[in-house]
Structure formats: C-alpha cells, structure tokens
Design a protein around this motif. Structure first.
Motif, PDB file in Angstrom:
ATOM      1  N   PHE A  59      -6.063  27.974 -31.811  1.00  0.00           N
ATOM      2  CA  PHE A  59      -6.552  26.811 -32.549  1.00  0.00           C
ATOM      3  C   PHE A  59      -5.517  26.399 -33.571  1.00  0.00           C
ATOM      4  CE2 PHE A  59      -8.403  30.377 -34.908  1.00  0.00           C
ATOM      5  CZ  PHE A  59      -8.249  30.013 -36.239  1.00  0.00           C
ATOM      6  N   VAL A  60      -5.804  25.315 -34.281  1.00  0.00           N
ATOM      7  CA  VAL A  60      -4.797  24.609 -35.081  1.00  0.00           C
ATOM      8  C   VAL A  60      -4.036  25.552 -36.000  1.00  0.00           C
ATOM      9  CG1 VAL A  60      -5.999  22.413 -35.032  1.00  0.00           C
ATOM     10  CG2 VAL A  60      -6.586  24.069 -36.771  1.00  0.00           C
ATOM     11  N   PRO A  61      -2.730  25.320 -36.178  1.00  0.00           N
ATOM     12  CA  PRO A  61      -1.918  26.237 -37.002  1.00  0.00           C
ATOM     13  C   PRO A  61      -2.146  26.025 -38.493  1.00  0.00           C
ATOM     14  CG  PRO A  61      -0.565  24.434 -36.236  1.00  0.00           C
ATOM     15  CD  PRO A  61      -1.919  24.241 -35.594  1.00  0.00           C
ATOM     16  N   PHE A  62      -1.751  27.051 -39.257  1.00  0.00           N
ATOM     17  CA  PHE A  62      -1.773  26.985 -40.718  1.00  0.00           C
ATOM     18  C   PHE A  62      -0.326  27.056 -41.214  1.00  0.00           C
ATOM     19  CE2 PHE A  62      -6.073  28.367 -39.883  1.00  0.00           C
ATOM     20  CZ  PHE A  62      -6.823  27.728 -40.859  1.00  0.00           C
ATOM     21  N   ASP A  63      -0.050  26.335 -42.287  1.00  0.00           N
ATOM     22  CA  ASP A  63       1.260  26.394 -42.931  1.00  0.00           C
ATOM     23  C   ASP A  63       1.290  27.585 -43.878  1.00  0.00           C
ATOM     24  OD1 ASP A  63       2.385  24.173 -41.691  1.00  0.00           O
ATOM     25  OD2 ASP A  63       1.439  22.803 -43.115  1.00  0.00           O
ATOM     26  N   LYS A  72       4.781  27.574 -39.521  1.00  0.00           N
ATOM     27  CA  LYS A  72       3.450  27.470 -38.923  1.00  0.00           C
ATOM     28  C   LYS A  72       3.076  28.806 -38.275  1.00  0.00           C
ATOM     29  CE  LYS A  72       3.527  22.499 -38.009  1.00  0.00           C
ATOM     30  NZ  LYS A  72       2.467  22.195 -38.981  1.00  0.00           N
ATOM     31  N   ARG A  73       1.804  29.128 -38.370  1.00  0.00           N
ATOM     32  CA  ARG A  73       1.249  30.308 -37.712  1.00  0.00           C
ATOM     33  C   ARG A  73      -0.019  29.898 -36.969  1.00  0.00           C
ATOM     34  NH1 ARG A  73       5.543  31.673 -38.729  1.00  0.00           N
ATOM     35  NH2 ARG A  73       6.291  33.546 -39.819  1.00  0.00           N
ATOM     36  N   TRP A  74      -0.014  30.177 -35.665  1.00  0.00           N
ATOM     37  CA  TRP A  74      -1.185  29.878 -34.847  1.00  0.00           C
ATOM     38  C   TRP A  74      -2.108  31.097 -34.793  1.00  0.00           C
ATOM     39  CZ3 TRP A  74       3.339  27.441 -34.219  1.00  0.00           C
ATOM     40  CH2 TRP A  74       3.321  26.073 -33.936  1.00  0.00           C
ATOM     41  N   GLU A  75      -3.385  30.839 -34.703  1.00  0.00           N
ATOM     42  CA  GLU A  75      -4.377  31.909 -34.594  1.00  0.00           C
ATOM     43  C   GLU A  75      -4.881  31.964 -33.150  1.00  0.00           C
ATOM     44  OE1 GLU A  75      -3.254  31.403 -38.214  1.00  0.00           O
ATOM     45  OE2 GLU A  75      -4.375  29.743 -37.320  1.00  0.00           O
ATOM     46  N   VAL A  76      -4.911  33.164 -32.612  1.00  0.00           N
ATOM     47  CA  VAL A  76      -5.377  33.391 -31.245  1.00  0.00           C
ATOM     48  C   VAL A  76      -6.705  34.137 -31.323  1.00  0.00           C
ATOM     49  CG1 VAL A  76      -4.753  34.243 -28.959  1.00  0.00           C
ATOM     50  CG2 VAL A  76      -2.954  33.627 -30.595  1.00  0.00           C
ATOM     51  N   HIS A  87     -11.947  38.893 -31.638  1.00  0.00           N
ATOM     52  CA  HIS A  87     -10.757  39.596 -32.110  1.00  0.00           C
ATOM     53  C   HIS A  87      -9.706  38.532 -32.365  1.00  0.00           C
ATOM     54  CE1 HIS A  87      -7.773  42.897 -32.369  1.00  0.00           C
ATOM     55  NE2 HIS A  87      -6.955  41.984 -31.876  1.00  0.00           N
ATOM     56  N   ILE A  88      -9.093  38.534 -33.563  1.00  0.00           N
ATOM     57  CA  ILE A  88      -8.180  37.473 -33.973  1.00  0.00           C
ATOM     58  C   ILE A  88      -6.791  38.049 -34.194  1.00  0.00           C
ATOM     59  CG2 ILE A  88      -7.793  35.582 -35.586  1.00  0.00           C
ATOM     60  CD1 ILE A  88     -10.722  35.764 -36.369  1.00  0.00           C
ATOM     61  N   GLU A  89      -5.787  37.385 -33.639  1.00  0.00           N
ATOM     62  CA  GLU A  89      -4.383  37.736 -33.850  1.00  0.00           C
ATOM     63  C   GLU A  89      -3.628  36.496 -34.316  1.00  0.00           C
ATOM     64  OE1 GLU A  89      -2.963  40.575 -33.756  1.00  0.00           O
ATOM     65  OE2 GLU A  89      -4.365  41.888 -32.695  1.00  0.00           O
ATOM     66  N   ILE A  90      -2.425  36.726 -34.880  1.00  0.00           N
ATOM     67  CA  ILE A  90      -1.565  35.647 -35.353  1.00  0.00           C
ATOM     68  C   ILE A  90      -0.351  35.544 -34.442  1.00  0.00           C
ATOM     69  CG2 ILE A  90      -0.090  34.859 -37.246  1.00  0.00           C
ATOM     70  CD1 ILE A  90      -1.977  36.095 -39.192  1.00  0.00           C
ATOM     71  N   SER A  91      -0.015  34.305 -34.075  1.00  0.00           N
ATOM     72  CA  SER A  91       1.153  34.068 -33.229  1.00  0.00           C
ATOM     73  C   SER A  91       2.102  33.109 -33.941  1.00  0.00           C
ATOM     74  CB  SER A  91       0.730  33.471 -31.884  1.00  0.00           C
ATOM     75  OG  SER A  91       1.851  33.153 -31.092  1.00  0.00           O
ATOM     76  N   PRO A  92       3.420  33.398 -33.948  1.00  0.00           N
ATOM     77  CA  PRO A  92       4.363  32.502 -34.633  1.00  0.00           C
ATOM     78  C   PRO A  92       4.684  31.236 -33.851  1.00  0.00           C
ATOM     79  CG  PRO A  92       5.534  34.349 -33.669  1.00  0.00           C
ATOM     80  CD  PRO A  92       4.073  34.610 -33.450  1.00  0.00           C
ATOM     81  N   SER A  93       4.321  31.177 -32.563  1.00  0.00           N
ATOM     82  CA  SER A  93       4.624  30.000 -31.762  1.00  0.00           C
ATOM     83  C   SER A  93       3.659  29.942 -30.588  1.00  0.00           C
ATOM     84  CB  SER A  93       6.079  30.026 -31.259  1.00  0.00           C
ATOM     85  OG  SER A  93       6.248  31.037 -30.276  1.00  0.00           O
ATOM     86  N   PHE A  99       2.892  34.927 -26.855  1.00  0.00           N
ATOM     87  CA  PHE A  99       1.551  35.309 -26.410  1.00  0.00           C
ATOM     88  C   PHE A  99       1.556  36.669 -25.713  1.00  0.00           C
ATOM     89  CE2 PHE A  99      -1.872  35.295 -23.220  1.00  0.00           C
ATOM     90  CZ  PHE A  99      -2.947  35.270 -24.092  1.00  0.00           C
ATOM     91  N   LEU A 100       2.623  37.012 -25.023  1.00  0.00           N
ATOM     92  CA  LEU A 100       2.706  38.340 -24.414  1.00  0.00           C
ATOM     93  C   LEU A 100       2.617  39.439 -25.476  1.00  0.00           C
ATOM     94  CD1 LEU A 100       5.417  37.853 -21.645  1.00  0.00           C
ATOM     95  CD2 LEU A 100       3.067  38.649 -21.292  1.00  0.00           C
ATOM     96  N   LEU A 101       3.296  39.231 -26.612  1.00  0.00           N
ATOM     97  CA  LEU A 101       3.207  40.213 -27.691  1.00  0.00           C
ATOM     98  C   LEU A 101       1.810  40.246 -28.299  1.00  0.00           C
ATOM     99  CD1 LEU A 101       6.642  39.551 -29.445  1.00  0.00           C
ATOM    100  CD2 LEU A 101       6.050  41.403 -27.869  1.00  0.00           C
ATOM    101  N   VAL A 102       1.192  39.075 -28.450  1.00  0.00           N
ATOM    102  CA  VAL A 102      -0.179  39.023 -28.963  1.00  0.00           C
ATOM    103  C   VAL A 102      -1.125  39.748 -28.023  1.00  0.00           C
ATOM    104  CG1 VAL A 102      -2.112  37.460 -29.420  1.00  0.00           C
ATOM    105  CG2 VAL A 102       0.157  36.926 -30.311  1.00  0.00           C
ATOM    106  N   LEU A 103      -0.967  39.524 -26.713  1.00  0.00           N
ATOM    107  CA  LEU A 103      -1.825  40.195 -25.732  1.00  0.00           C
ATOM    108  C   LEU A 103      -1.617  41.706 -25.768  1.00  0.00           C
ATOM    109  CD1 LEU A 103      -3.846  39.896 -23.403  1.00  0.00           C
ATOM    110  CD2 LEU A 103      -1.899  39.630 -21.859  1.00  0.00           C
TER     111      LEU A 103
END
Length: 364
Positions: A59-63, A72-76, A87-93, A99-103
């Motif tokens: 969903f939408v990124p946060f500054d 920007k940081r996206w939330e997964v 379960h929530i993770e942070i993705s830099p792009s 996303f592989l690292l987030v997974l």
C-alpha cells in the motif's frame, strides 16, 4: 412539438426512439455482476498453521527521513486467509529483488505458506517465476525437502474486489497508522515500531461476538492462534501450576490449539457462510462473441474501450467470473463486473407504432 401538433402516443414513441438508439443503449449499458461464489477452500481450512494460505499486497508509501534525505518506504501486508491475522514488513522499493527479501523475512518468522495469492504486480509475477525456477533447479537435490514448493495464485487484472480479504486489512492498517504517525520528519525506526504495534493491535481484534454480560469467556482473536491468547501476556496462574512434564506440556499445547480451532468452527465459520443478498432473478452471463464496453474508472465514459469477447473464464461453481476481450489494442482479461454488454438489436420504432412516411410527424 406539443405546442404545434397534437400527436397521439407521442410519449411512447419518444421512449421507443430512445430505446432503439444505439448510442443511447451504449450510454446506458452497465455491468451485470454474477452471483457471489462459494467461499474458497483457503478461507475454510481449519486446523492449519497460521499463514498457510496468505494474501499479500503493497500500500501507499510513507516518506521517511534518512540522514538529510527523504526516502520512500512501502509497507507489505501479509494476511492469513483463514484466521485473518496480519504480518507487516517494510520494503524500500517495488522491485522484485526487494520483495524477495521481504518474503524471506516473512517465511523466517511465520513459516512457509502453502499458497500465496496476489494481484498481477510485476514484482509478484517476477517472484513467482524465480521461485518456480529455483524449485525446478533443486528438484533432483535432497535439499528440495527443505524448500517446499509454494503455489502462487493470481487474481484477474483490474479486479481488486477479488482480493478483498487483504484489501480490507490494508484499509484497517492505514486507518490506525494515520492516527498515530507524525505528520512530518518520520524516521524509519519510528515507522518500523509503529507497524509492529499496529500489527499487534489488529491481531488482537475480536473475530466473533463480544459478550457484554459475561467476562469469563473472551472473544476469539487472531492472537489466540499466534500467541495462545489475545494479548500475548502469560497469566500468573500459568507459572503457579507447578512444573509439568514434557509430555504434559506437549499434550496441553495441542489441546489448546484444538480448542481454539473448535471455537473458530463453532463461532466464526457460520458467519462466513451467511448471505444477505443475491436473491434476484439470474441473468444470462457474458458469452463469446458478445460486444462489451470495458469499465475504466480512470477515464471518461465516452472514452471507454469497446471489444468483443473471445473466451470466458468460470469458477468452480460454473459462474462466469472473467473474460478475454479482443480490443483494438490487443487482448485483455477483465472481470465480469468491469464488462458492460452492449445491446446491438436492430429496432424500428416507427414501424412498431404505426408511423408512416409522408405525415406531419417524423421519428427523426
């Protein structure tokens, strides 16, 4: 016209002309949603480990402030389709590598899911291909037992309602975050701590009816399956009960999980199968060779694309859920709720109402 002529049946004739006008019929065309399908098996899979069936989305990124820079940081958000935990993770792009690292972090904390469901984002598509290639490479190796295959399912393009199970959780996460996060100068560690807090708050929410007249039995929550109780805080009685043996501990843990699942079946499952609508008369579904107009919320209606249906895709209940449409720009797959079938019947309103040529009144 009524000030100059007296025309019998004029109102009916005007309605017939408007009904016969192809441009008017195209303008009035609306999608005809099919009847709601049965709940998928992953929503009803009792006695499975949490996040065995998982929906995922960004969903939408946060500054955030990193040194003197703004990034920007996206939330997964990963959503368990069965117990509705998040379960929530942070993705830099939005890249596949990120996303592989987030997974990988999600699997390390929650275990390997049997199935992941997502939309058709390029990062999700890329990850599914990489995982499939990796499993194929390890298929002849003994290490494959440590890397079980993950089934990846995709909803049709432009059909976010088919991912409502995780879209609703994203809305809940955003609603809580907007209330607690500072409006400016947000640091990444603050965002990470806030997301962990939001994750725990959402997993403490009740899934079933909250009894107000009795406080002895609390409502069932996702944390009951993740932590053993709603808050994750062990009660004092748990330590004063003595030192049970290892076998007694193992048996008690299994009985506790089974008790939560029995409550899930008795209290939560009946609410999922209840339907409050879909009692109207069924209409003919979209079929091949139908001419349709594709609904696009981002464009004006007079610019919506027209096309011809080449193939239809049905669900397990034989309801038509999506279709392959041939347009001037190529083939696209769209859900039925985004396709409005055009009525192309040829109607002569003047003949139906007995209006002959040469009179004072013309259907034009």
């Amino acid at each position: 016209m009524r000030q100059r002529f007296c025309v019998h049946g004029l109102r009916a004739l005007v309605r017939a002309v408007a009904k016969a006008c192809q441009q008017c019929r195209n303008r009035r065309a609306t999608p005809n949603p099919p009847e709601m399908g049965r709940l998928p098996a992953e929503r009803l899979s009792a006695f499975t480990h949490p996040f065995a069936f998982t929906g995922v989305d960004y969903f939408v990124p946060f500054d955030v402030v990193v040194g003197r820079r703004h990034e920007k940081r996206w939330e997964v958000v990963f959503t368990c389709m069965t117990i509705r935990a998040v379960h929530i993770e942070i993705s830099p792009s939005l890249s596949t590598d990120s996303f592989l690292l987030v997974l990988k972090m999600f699997i390390s904390r929650r275990g390997v899911p049997r199935q992941i469901i997502s939309d058709n984002g390029t990062n999700f598509r890329g990850t599914s291909r990489i995982l499939a290639d990796e499993i194929e490479r390890l298929s002849s190796d003994a290490l494959v037992r440590k890397h079980p295959e993950i089934e990846w399912a995709f909803i049709p393009p432009a059909a976010p309602h088919m991912g409502g199970a995780w879209e609703r959780m994203i809305r809940t996460v955003k609603a809580v975050l907007m209330d607690i996060l500072p409006k400016s100068f947000l640091r990444e560690e603050v965002l990470r701590a806030a997301l962990a807090d939001v994750e725990n708050i959402i997993n403490m929410r009740p899934l079933t009816y909250i009894p107000l007249d009795s406080y002895e039995c609390e409502a069932l929550t996702p944390n009951h399956f993740l932590l053993g109780n709603s808050s994750g805080i062990r009660e004092k009685d748990d330590f004063d009960a003595g030192m049970p043996t290892l076998s007694e501990n193992f048996r008690a843990a299994g009985d506790l999980a089974d008790r939560f699942w029995r409550r899930w079946i008795r209290e939560y499952l009946p609410g999922l199968t209840r339907r409050a609508k879909w009692f109207e008369n069924p209409q003919a579904p979209i079929a091949p060779d139908d001419v349709v107009i594709i609904v696009d919320e981002n464009a004006k209606r007079n610019r919506w694309t027209k096309g011809r249906v080449l193939d239809v895709i049905g669900g397990s209940d034989r309801q038509i859920r999506s279709a392959v449409v041939k347009t001037s720009s190529g083939l696209v797959t769209r859900p039925v709720v985004k396709l409005a079938r055009l009525d192309l019947k040829s109607v002569n309103p003047t003949a139906e109402h007995g209006v002959r040529g040469g009179g004072n009144v013309s259907a034009q």
